[in-house]
Design an enzyme around this catalytic site. Structure first.
Site, PDB file in Angstrom:
ATOM      1  N   LYS A  51       0.622  -1.303   0.047  1.00 55.49           N
ATOM      2  CA  LYS A  51       0.120   0.046  -0.013  1.00 55.49           C
ATOM      3  C   LYS A  51       0.836   1.383  -0.151  1.00 55.49           C
ATOM      4  CE  LYS A  51      -4.353  -1.326   0.208  1.00 55.49           C
ATOM      5  NZ  LYS A  51      -5.636  -0.516  -0.452  1.00 55.49           N
ATOM      6  N   SER A 305       0.921  -9.924  -0.382  1.00 55.95           N
ATOM      7  CA  SER A 305       0.411  -8.480  -0.206  1.00 55.95           C
ATOM      8  C   SER A 305       0.926  -7.737   1.046  1.00 55.95           C
ATOM      9  CB  SER A 305      -0.788  -8.228  -0.684  1.00 55.95           C
ATOM     10  OG  SER A 305      -1.682  -8.826   0.170  1.00 55.95           O
TER      11      SER A 305
END
Length: 505
Positions: A51, A305
């Site tokens: 992110k 992720s």
């Protein structure tokens, strides 16, 4: 449309804060599935998640006036940390609105990067709405978590790195999906440079907003989303991601909570790192795809992720892993209540390992046992086990896929309560924060007797309770009205077979 993102991705300046994450060869998984399975390690970023890329790319392109006003975002975790660190590096004031249910580890991480944290509401929607109020009131600049072109371009740099790191033939790339920013950026870049490579999204079965959109041919809003993989618990795919995904994503695979838990263990076995539930989605998808397609000798890459996992969730993950790997069968077995019955039952298992065994005296005729039995990976031997026990004369109910049995009953097996009449059973979800359980109990009032109660904290944003209450038939409508006023999501479980076997009358 997707092609115009290529220049944006190439121009994205994310390496002021992000690192070029490595690709790790998952040797154990590769041997097991007879393919070369590779892991793109975005869990190794400074905030333990991809992110950071999108947040920094968006913030650095703001005008000087926008930077001066300060930035704000709403997030329960990884995006919040990305915005906080990106703003800190650029010398910009940042405010992050987080749900009150956000685990303390994530709140402290955001504060550690210099951002102001505002805790508001029990879920993301409430936090997001309050963030928009602050935008209107204070003129702050909102940084979206996924539905923004510059955010998507920042996430697309993951694919840019991956393709220059791996120049060999590539069969498919597996990407976790929440709001769609990561898969949109990666899919646009992959399909432009390597159109033969399959782009496969992976979602939890109970949070499949992209799969639902692809099926409907348009964006749809899910009625509700699951709470386990909180990093991808999004009800609708973003508008900008959808414009890319509808033409660049080949398919979406969905996986269960148990399969996610098994994938977390797989990542640990190959890397000695612990992925968060959303972070392990790609590995769960790779395993499902390889088994379904029966492919061998190809290269498969999955994106890990994120790794923002609360330590106290590991107990729950470990508990569900064997079932996720389909190496354990959970059975309810009725055996005679007489001396020697246990020994005869053990013999009937033919030296299979027992993983769990729960029993309490019920009556003089029959004993009901809750038993976990080790089977071969992939569920092989489960039907054979049930058949063997049936042929031996035992009454068997397979509870391996029964969520109530796995969430609650296995921890509660203690026999029936003959004195309890008119018992109705409900499973609740409520936000996990200090005082939440007490508030829940106090909200129930004193009119109806609570006859059973089970609660476990799994370190997640929401917890589950299994509760029994004595309610007369003519009082049921009034009781349900009381539950509606409390406002917690619930489902009646009075007819659940696991409950009726081990706890009900």
């Amino acid at each position: 449309m997707p092609q115009r993102y290529i220049k944006k991705i190439l121009d994205a300046r994310v390496y002021d804060v992000a690192v070029e994450s490595p690709i790790t060869h998952a040797r154990i998984l590769s041997r097991r599935f007879n393919n070369t399975i590779l892991l793109k390690r975005e869990d190794l970023q400074p905030v333990f998640s991809f992110k950071l890329r999108g947040a920094y790319n968006k913030i650095r392109q703001l005008s000087e006036e926008e930077k001066e006003r300060g930035v704000i975002s709403a997030s329960a975790g990884n995006h919040a940390q990305g915005v906080a660190l990106a703003a800190h590096r650029l010398g910009i004031k940042a405010t992050i609105v987080m749900p009150q249910t956000t685990p303390e580890i994530k709140v402290n991480s955001v504060r550690g990067h210099g951002a102001k944290v505002v805790l508001k509401g029990d879920a993301f929607d409430e936090a997001s709405a309050y963030a928009q109020e602050l935008v209107a009131k204070k003129g702050l600049t909102y940084i979206p978590p996924y539905d923004d072109e510059e955010v998507i371009a920042g996430q697309g740099t993951v694919a840019m790195e991956m393709l220059w790191q791996h120049t060999q033939p590539l069969h498919a790339v597996f990407i976790p999906v929440g709001g769609g920013g990561l898969i949109a950026g990666m899919a646009a870049y992959i399909k432009y440079l390597r159109p033969e490579v399959k782009v496969i999204g992976v979602e939890p079965e109970d949070s499949n907003c992209l799969q639902a959109a692809l099926k409907a041919g348009k964006r749809v809003v899910l009625d509700e989303v699951g709470i386990f993989a909180d990093g991808v618990a999004v009800r609708q795919i973003g508008k900008h991601p959808w414009e890319i995904c509808r033409s660049c994503v080949d398919e979406v695979i969905t996986v269960t909570t148990d399969e996610i838990c098994a994938a977390i263990k797989d990542v640990f076995d190959d890397t000695r790192s612990i992925a968060e539930p959303a972070g392990a989605l790609a590995v769960a998808g790779i395993k499902k795809y390889a088994q379904r397609e029966a492919i061998e000798g190809v290269n498969l890459i999955g994106v890990i992720s994120g790794a923002n996992m609360n330590f106290d969730r590991l107990r729950y993950v470990s508990e569900r892993t064997e079932i996720g790997e389909e190496r354990e069968a959970i059975l309810a077995v009725t055996i005679p209540e007489r001396p020697g019955s246990f020994k005869m039952f053990i013999k009937a298992l033919h030296k299979r390992n027992i993983t769990e065994f729960n029993y309490r005296y019920s009556d003089q005729q029959d004993a009901r046992i809750f038993v976990g039995v080790q089977i071969q990976a992939g569920g092989l031997g489960r039907e054979e086990l049930v058949k063997e026990l049936n042929d031996t004369g035992y009454t068997v109910l397979d509870l391996t896929d029964n969520d109530v049995a796995k969430q609650h009953i296995r921890h509660m097996v203690g026999g029936h309560a003959p004195a309890v009449v008119n018992e109705r059973v409900f499973q609740f979800e409520f936000p996990e924060r200090p005082g939440a359980l007490m508030k829940f109990l106090m909200s129930l009032g004193t009119r109806w007797n609570i006859s059973m109660f089970h609660y476990r904290n799994h370190g997640a944003a929401y917890s589950r309770v299994l509760m029994g209450a004595q309610v007369e038939d003519d009082e049921l409508e009034e009781f349900q009205g009381m539950l509606a006023r409390i406002g917690f999501r619930y489902e009646e479980m009075t007819d659940d077979p696991a409950y009726r076997l081990f706890l009900g009358n």
